[in-house]
Design a protein around this motif. Sequence first.
Motif, PDB file in Angstrom:
ATOM      1  N   ILE A   1       0.842  -1.201   0.000  1.00 15.87           N
ATOM      2  CA  ILE A   1       0.000   0.000   0.000  1.00 15.87           C
ATOM      3  C   ILE A   1       0.877   1.252   0.000  1.00 15.87           C
ATOM      4  O   ILE A   1       0.623   2.202  -0.743  1.00 15.87           O
ATOM      5  CB  ILE A   1      -0.962  -0.001   1.203  1.00 15.87           C
TER       6      ILE A   1
ATOM      7  N   LEU B   1      -7.982  -9.629   4.599  1.00 12.06           N
ATOM      8  CA  LEU B   1      -8.624  -8.353   4.273  1.00 12.06           C
ATOM      9  C   LEU B   1      -7.598  -7.362   3.729  1.00 12.06           C
ATOM     10  O   LEU B   1      -7.796  -6.754   2.677  1.00 12.06           O
ATOM     11  CB  LEU B   1      -9.306  -7.768   5.511  1.00 12.06           C
ATOM     12  N   TRP B   2      -6.487  -7.199   4.444  1.00 14.79           N
ATOM     13  CA  TRP B   2      -5.464  -6.244   4.011  1.00 14.79           C
ATOM     14  C   TRP B   2      -4.867  -6.632   2.668  1.00 14.79           C
ATOM     15  O   TRP B   2      -4.527  -5.758   1.856  1.00 14.79           O
ATOM     16  CB  TRP B   2      -4.377  -6.085   5.071  1.00 14.79           C
TER      17      TRP B   2
ATOM     18  N   CYS C   1      -6.452  -8.139   0.155  1.00 20.36           N
ATOM     19  CA  CYS C   1      -7.431  -7.694  -0.851  1.00 20.36           C
ATOM     20  C   CYS C   1      -7.408  -6.185  -1.008  1.00 20.36           C
ATOM     21  O   CYS C   1      -7.423  -5.659  -2.123  1.00 20.36           O
ATOM     22  CB  CYS C   1      -8.840  -8.149  -0.458  1.00 20.36           C
ATOM     23  N   VAL C   2      -7.380  -5.471   0.111  1.00 13.44           N
ATOM     24  CA  VAL C   2      -7.368  -4.002   0.070  1.00 13.44           C
ATOM     25  C   VAL C   2      -6.105  -3.500  -0.622  1.00 13.44           C
ATOM     26  O   VAL C   2      -6.158  -2.591  -1.466  1.00 13.44           O
ATOM     27  CB  VAL C   2      -7.506  -3.412   1.496  1.00 13.44           C
TER      28      VAL C   2
ATOM     29  N   LYS D   1      -6.400  -4.009  -4.332  1.00 18.10           N
ATOM     30  CA  LYS D   1      -7.344  -3.047  -4.918  1.00 18.10           C
ATOM     31  C   LYS D   1      -6.711  -1.660  -5.016  1.00 18.10           C
ATOM     32  O   LYS D   1      -6.802  -1.011  -6.057  1.00 18.10           O
ATOM     33  CB  LYS D   1      -8.623  -2.957  -4.077  1.00 18.10           C
ATOM     34  N   ILE D   2      -6.085  -1.217  -3.936  1.00 19.95           N
ATOM     35  CA  ILE D   2      -5.477   0.117  -3.943  1.00 19.95           C
ATOM     36  C   ILE D   2      -4.406   0.209  -5.019  1.00 19.95           C
ATOM     37  O   ILE D   2      -4.396   1.151  -5.833  1.00 19.95           O
ATOM     38  CB  ILE D   2      -4.905   0.469  -2.552  1.00 19.95           C
TER      39      ILE D   2
ATOM     40  N   ASP E   1     -14.630  -3.516  -9.127  1.00 18.59           N
ATOM     41  CA  ASP E   1     -14.098  -3.353  -7.779  1.00 18.59           C
ATOM     42  C   ASP E   1     -14.876  -2.317  -6.981  1.00 18.59           C
ATOM     43  O   ASP E   1     -15.074  -2.470  -5.780  1.00 18.59           O
ATOM     44  CB  ASP E   1     -12.606  -3.017  -7.828  1.00 18.59           C
TER      45      ASP E   1
ATOM     46  N   VAL F   1     -16.717  -3.104  -3.360  1.00 18.69           N
ATOM     47  CA  VAL F   1     -16.528  -2.259  -2.177  1.00 18.69           C
ATOM     48  C   VAL F   1     -17.878  -1.739  -1.688  1.00 18.69           C
ATOM     49  O   VAL F   1     -18.152  -1.741  -0.478  1.00 18.69           O
ATOM     50  CB  VAL F   1     -15.535  -1.116  -2.466  1.00 18.69           C
TER      51      VAL F   1
ATOM     52  N   LYS G   1     -19.438  -2.480   1.892  1.00 15.64           N
ATOM     53  CA  LYS G   1     -19.715  -1.320   2.736  1.00 15.64           C
ATOM     54  C   LYS G   1     -21.196  -1.293   3.134  1.00 15.64           C
ATOM     55  O   LYS G   1     -21.531  -0.992   4.275  1.00 15.64           O
ATOM     56  CB  LYS G   1     -19.316  -0.041   1.990  1.00 15.64           C
TER      57      LYS G   1
ATOM     58  N   ILE H   1     -15.301  -4.041   5.882  1.00 17.73           N
ATOM     59  CA  ILE H   1     -14.502  -2.903   5.436  1.00 17.73           C
ATOM     60  C   ILE H   1     -14.875  -1.686   6.260  1.00 17.73           C
ATOM     61  O   ILE H   1     -16.052  -1.360   6.384  1.00 17.73           O
ATOM     62  CB  ILE H   1     -14.726  -2.630   3.937  1.00 17.73           C
TER      63      ILE H   1
END
Length: 183
Positions: free
Chosen positions: A12, A60-61, A63-64, A67-68, A95, A99, A103, A182
């Motif tokens: 990230i 989770l991180w 995947c995040v 995506k980022i 994506d 999200v 959410k 999320i």
Amino acid sequence: MTTATKITLMRIALTPVILGALVMGHSRLATAALLVAATSDLLDGAWARAKGQVTDAGALWDCVADKILLMSCTALLASLALIPLWFAVPLLSRDAALVLLWKTASHHGKALPMRPNLAGKSAATILMLYVLAILTYGNHASLGAIADYATVLMLTLSTYSFIQYILPMPWQATDTPTTEVIP
């Protein structure tokens, strides 16, 4: 925080370096940083499994982080006209929809699983290689037919992955929020 999660968070942190280098025309720096980020994507999961550090938060991180990194690169490359919009828009929309679903579920007190699936990881790997090829060779057109085949394959895998995520959602949602929600 596990070592695997720290590796993921490094991915990230590399995203603005890659984007800044691209905007400033430093494609070699962007390529080098993207190679480090791609390697971190391979290492974090392998490390977690080898050391028994697999956690919901780590998944989770991961995947995040994917995506980022990948969606930021896709959006920037499309805005610079280095990749076609017909490819970027559906990929970014997929994506964004995921999200929004996660959410919305979170807002209603539901937790939805956010584990990577094979189709999604395959699409992410091909996208990472595609972005590296764009940085190396200049643009989508310069890659020829292979770029068209790769983008169609990525869109197909992404669509299949999206379906795998959303079909079981109503049955997998729980009333207990977990680390998979999320924020």
